[in-house]
Design a protein around this motif. Structure first.
Motif, PDB file in Angstrom:
ATOM      1  N   HIS A   1     101.641  86.153 -21.933  1.00 51.29           N
ATOM      2  CA  HIS A   1     100.573  85.268 -21.469  1.00 51.29           C
ATOM      3  C   HIS A   1     100.807  83.896 -21.617  1.00 51.29           C
ATOM      4  N   THR A   2     102.103  83.325 -21.971  1.00 51.73           N
ATOM      5  CA  THR A   2     102.469  82.011 -22.195  1.00 51.73           C
ATOM      6  C   THR A   2     102.599  81.233 -21.127  1.00 51.73           C
ATOM      7  N   PHE A   3     102.662  81.774 -19.802  1.00 50.62           N
ATOM      8  CA  PHE A   3     102.721  80.889 -18.677  1.00 50.62           C
ATOM      9  C   PHE A   3     101.463  80.540 -18.196  1.00 50.62           C
ATOM     10  N   VAL A   4     101.452  79.443 -17.555  1.00 55.38           N
ATOM     11  CA  VAL A   4     100.166  78.869 -16.973  1.00 55.38           C
ATOM     12  C   VAL A   4     100.628  78.758 -15.398  1.00 55.38           C
ATOM     13  N   HIS A   5      99.161  78.476 -14.766  1.00 54.68           N
ATOM     14  CA  HIS A   5      99.380  78.165 -13.115  1.00 54.68           C
ATOM     15  C   HIS A   5      99.903  76.845 -13.182  1.00 54.68           C
ATOM     16  N   SER A   6     100.685  76.971 -12.061  1.00 55.14           N
ATOM     17  CA  SER A   6     101.478  75.506 -11.683  1.00 55.14           C
ATOM     18  C   SER A   6     100.460  74.312 -11.441  1.00 55.14           C
ATOM     19  N   ASP A   7      99.416  74.675 -10.851  1.00 55.72           N
ATOM     20  CA  ASP A   7      98.290  73.901 -10.642  1.00 55.72           C
ATOM     21  C   ASP A   7      97.750  72.962 -11.828  1.00 55.72           C
ATOM     22  N   ILE A   8      97.839  73.780 -12.996  1.00 59.36           N
ATOM     23  CA  ILE A   8      97.516  73.030 -14.038  1.00 59.36           C
ATOM     24  C   ILE A   8      98.302  72.227 -14.597  1.00 59.36           C
ATOM     25  N   GLU A   9      99.517  72.220 -14.523  1.00 57.48           N
ATOM     26  CA  GLU A   9     100.467  71.281 -14.739  1.00 57.48           C
ATOM     27  C   GLU A   9     100.074  69.823 -13.952  1.00 57.48           C
ATOM     28  N   GLY A  10      99.522  69.980 -12.648  1.00 57.67           N
ATOM     29  CA  GLY A  10      99.129  68.888 -11.956  1.00 57.67           C
ATOM     30  C   GLY A  10      97.727  68.348 -12.567  1.00 57.67           C
ATOM     31  N   MET A  11      96.870  69.212 -13.356  1.00 64.41           N
ATOM     32  CA  MET A  11      95.886  68.576 -14.104  1.00 64.41           C
ATOM     33  C   MET A  11      96.303  67.412 -15.070  1.00 64.41           C
TER      34      MET A  11
END
Length: 499
Positions: A129-139
């Motif tokens: 569960h270490t990956f995050v949604h790429s949209d959170i990088e945009g945040m």
């Protein structure tokens, strides 16, 4: 003082209300009394104010929760007088020496050290569960480059919750998590899945805040590394293959994570429980914990301690600085603790870590100043009388600096492991068979009594600087706008200049 006749000892407190001459017997359980038992002590209103609510029962006044127990917990035990810290009964010194962070996390959350198969499954799930949604990088990219990383991290956890609508009681029903207390398998699965997500993604979010400050692209998690090894990879990897953090630094950070994982009902954990009692989702709960941890009196103290050492500058300046402290002209950071009236056991464990780290990184240039300050504290009657000993923040900051972390990243290094403690307490609250009552502290109202509305022309301005906003300085563009003129939506003309 009321003297009660000698009789067989019993677990109760006898209270005599001198206002009414009534005698009350309050049960004592686990060396505590229920605050609500004091509501039974009532009196007729006399010279009291209406706002004192005398007829509604006695209230217990405890500013800043100096001696109020708000939960029954099985997680962490602290004995401040003797300098004891235990997780689920295990001394912190043993866990730092023999355990690792993810094993300790399992212990804190689920109550026992995991078997080998349990640990393997637990570690695999967390790292999955270490990956995050790429949209959170945009945040993250929406923040200024010089934003404080804790601002980014608190926002990131709140944002993370928006990507898990199925985990939100406001959308799925208020019993989404409390149903787990009865052993409901679906509720338990939803609850534990969010714990896995938050623990797994915490290093990824923290590293993103760091990389954002550095102006570097975000890394993807690296499978095969340990929890802290992956964190260091996320922070530091630039190019090349088979990146491996230095084992001493990896082990030191893992030990620091164990030390910082929980500390009973401290400020941020109390915040987590307060917010969690509203039955909000755990992402919002952890975000609130970050906001509380951010403060210089809590998780920001290690940063403040290093800044203080930098300001002192050298060992020979310690006596002069301490003279200012004793005259109450300066604040001493990194010494003393709200709970510990003896040596902080965490600081003892950290000192050994510090020597191993310095052997790799080189000696911290502030160490001589820190050592001189600690030596002064041991000899100072002023310090001994106030039980001011070096605490965890004093030494952890030295290690973080030696490892090359910027000062404003220290609270983030605190927040990542503390997510485990927050979630352990939150889970314990959700699994309470008696249900979850929303936290609602009482107050003693000392303001104005009932009064009639005053018309504008009859009002008087306050007499102190606290009774109205102080003048606010604006930028030079405000002065230009002040000299300009415009019409508002109603057509009224504003400004000094004429159109």
């Amino acid at each position: 003082m009321v003297t009660v006749s000698k009789q067989t000892p019993r677990q109760s407190l006898t209270v005599v209300d001198n206002r009414t001459n009534k005698v009350y017997e309050i049960p004592i359980k686990q060396n505590s009394v229920l605050a609500t038992d004091f509501k039974k002590i009532k009196a007729q209103k006399g010279d009291d104010r209406e706002e004192d609510e005398t007829e509604q029962g006695l209230r217990v006044y405890d500013p800043a929760y100096m001696n109020t127990a708000v939960v029954q917990s099985k997680i962490t035990y602290i004995n401040g007088q003797d300098g004891v810290l235990r997780y689920r009964g295990y001394p912190i010194e043993q866990l730092v020496k023999k355990s690792n962070f993810l094993e300790t996390a399992f212990l804190l959350i689920y109550g026992e050290l995991p078997t080998k198969s349990q640990f393997n499954n637990w570690q695999n799930e967390v790292m999955h569960h270490t990956f995050v949604h790429s949209d959170i990088e945009g945040m993250f990219k929406s923040f200024r480059y010089d934003s404080h990383p804790m601002s980014m991290l608190a926002s990131a956890f709140a944002t993370l919750g928006a990507f898990a609508p199925e985990a939100n009681p406001s959308l799925k029903g208020q019993k989404l998590y409390t149903n787990a207390a009865s052993g409901n398998p679906e509720a338990l699965q939803i609850l534990d899945r969010q714990i896995l997500r938050i623990i797994g993604k915490a290093p990824t979010l923290a590293a993103a805040s760091y990389r954002m400050r550095q102006g570097r692209p975000f890394n993807r998690p690296a499978h095969g590394l340990s929890y802290t090894g992956n964190f260091l990879y996320l922070l530091d990897h630039l190019s090349g293959h088979e990146y491996q953090p230095h084992p001493v630094l990896e082990q030191a950070l893992d030990a620091l994570f164990i030390i910082h994982a929980d500390h009973e009902v401290n400020c941020s954990t109390a915040t987590v429980l307060q917010v969690g009692s509203s039955l909000v989702d755990p992402y919002s709960v952890v975000s609130a914990g970050c906001a509380a941890l951010y403060g210089p009196s809590h998780g920001g103290a290690s940063e403040s301690a290093i800044r203080m050492l930098m300001e002192i500058g050298s060992p020979e300046k310690v006596p002069g600085f301490m003279a200012q402290v004793e005259r109450r002209e300066r604040v001493l950071v990194g010494f003393g603790h709200r709970v510990y009236k003896n040596v902080d056991p965490r600081s003892t464990a950290i000192r050994a870590l510090a020597e191993r780290v310095f052997a790799v990184t080189g000696r911290n240039r502030l160490l001589d100043t820190a050592t001189a300050l600690a030596a002064y504290a041991r000899k100072s009657e002023f310090m001994r009388a106030r039980n001011l000993y070096p605490n965890v923040d004093f030494y952890s900051g030295l290690i973080y600096q030696a490892m090359g972390f910027p000062l404003d990243f220290y609270p983030v290094l605190f927040a990542v492991p503390r997510c485990v403690g927050w979630l352990a307490h939150w889970r314990q609250m959700m699994l309470n068979p008696a249900g979850v009552k929303i936290w609602r502290p009482r107050q003693l109202y000392v303001g104005e009594s009932a009064r009639d509305y005053v018309d504008p022309e009859e009002r008087k301005a306050g007499e102190t600087v606290f009774d109205a906003p102080v003048p606010v300085q604006h930028g030079d563009d405000s002065k230009r706008n002040e000299l300009a003129s415009y019409k508002d939506e109603r057509g009224q003309t504003w400004g000094r200049a004429k159109l």
